[in-house]
Design an enzyme around this catalytic site. Structure first.
Site, short mmCIF file in Angstrom:
data_model
loop_
_atom_site.label_atom_id
_atom_site.label_comp_id
_atom_site.label_asym_id
_atom_site.label_seq_id
_atom_site.Cartn_x
_atom_site.Cartn_y
_atom_site.Cartn_z
N ASP A 188 -7.73 3.50 1.03
CA ASP A 188 -6.70 4.11 1.74
C ASP A 188 -7.68 4.70 2.78
O ASP A 188 -8.22 5.87 2.65
CB ASP A 188 -5.76 4.54 0.98
CG ASP A 188 -4.73 5.00 3.11
OD1 ASP A 188 -5.12 4.40 3.56
OD2 ASP A 188 -3.88 5.60 2.13
N ASN B 24 2.12 1.39 4.14
CA ASN B 24 2.37 0.68 5.20
C ASN B 24 1.78 1.17 6.64
O ASN B 24 2.78 -0.36 7.54
CB ASN B 24 3.91 -0.35 4.98
CG ASN B 24 4.00 -2.15 5.42
OD1 ASN B 24 5.27 -2.09 6.23
ND2 ASN B 24 3.25 -2.51 5.58
N CYS C 78 0.62 -1.27 -0.21
CA CYS C 78 -0.46 -0.52 0.06
C CYS C 78 0.66 1.73 0.10
O CYS C 78 1.75 1.29 -0.41
CB CYS C 78 -0.78 0.18 1.56
SG CYS C 78 -0.25 0.37 2.63
N CYS D 36 -1.68 0.91 6.80
CA CYS D 36 -2.83 0.38 7.49
C CYS D 36 -3.32 -0.68 6.83
O CYS D 36 -3.99 -1.90 7.09
CB CYS D 36 -3.96 1.53 6.84
SG CYS D 36 -3.85 3.10 7.70
N ARG D 37 -3.57 -0.63 5.06
CA ARG D 37 -4.25 -1.71 4.24
C ARG D 37 -3.37 -3.20 4.08
O ARG D 37 -3.68 -3.59 4.58
CB ARG D 37 -4.56 -1.11 2.98
CG ARG D 37 -5.76 -0.13 3.55
CD ARG D 37 -5.83 0.75 1.58
NE ARG D 37 -4.57 1.55 1.62
CZ ARG D 37 -4.75 1.90 0.05
NH1 ARG D 37 -5.21 1.64 -0.56
NH2 ARG D 37 -3.20 2.91 -0.47
N SER D 38 -1.98 -3.13 3.85
CA SER D 38 -1.10 -3.55 3.78
C SER D 38 -0.37 -4.86 4.54
O SER D 38 -0.52 -5.85 5.00
CB SER D 38 0.81 -3.42 3.01
OG SER D 38 1.10 -2.73 3.55
#
Length: 162
Positions: free
Chosen positions: A133, A18, A15, A20-22
């Protein structure tokens, strides 16, 4: 990679920063692998395109919401490296912007072939093709990101890794 890791399938989630999402996708996939009793078959990691958050834990909102679902997000943020393109079998980007950046950083056709939009595995949310995001959003945005990640990671496991 060490010799014992050669036969493992390696997956990298990417993402922007690095946090939140990933890292959430990394833990969601790790739990799927644990559930299917295949821990020894995989290497799961995550990183970000940018260097803003290197060494930091995931966003506290993501950690809090993940904990409510039984996840423990402890990954320390790191930035994508050129070596990641040779180390990983699958490089899963969270949105179109990330996919474009990954393609631009990949040097060979083989590296480009490893890049996959994770959003193409979303099945439960009509008209949703990316994991947006949540960083500048509210709690609902983080909940939605987790919902999408769980859906897409399950489908990726079922369609590609089983």
């Amino acid at each position: 990679m060490a010799d014992k890791e050669i036969n493992k399938t390696s997956i990298l989630f990417v993402c922007l920063g690095n946090i939140c999402r990933s890292p959430a996708a990394q833990e969601v996939m790790q739990q799927i692998i644990i559930f299917h009793k295949r821990v020894d078959d995989f290497i799961i990691d995550s990183c970000g395109i940018g260097a803003w958050h290197i060494g930091n834990l995931p966003d506290k909102r993501m950690r809090m919401l993940g904990k409510k679902r039984g996840y423990n997000f402890t990954h320390l943020a790191r930035q994508l490296t050129k070596e990641d393109f040779s180390k990983f079998d699958f490089i899963l980007g969270m949105d179109d912007e990330i996919i474009t950046i990954l393609y631009n950083k990949a040097k060979t056709k083989e590296e480009k072939d490893k890049i996959i939009p994770l959003g193409q595995y979303i099945t439960k949310f009509d008209k949703q093709s990316e994991i947006p995001d949540p960083y500048y959003g509210n709690e609902e945005d983080f909940v939605f990101a987790l919902d999408l990640l769980e859906d897409a990671c399950e489908e990726f496991y079922d369609k590609v890794l089983k």
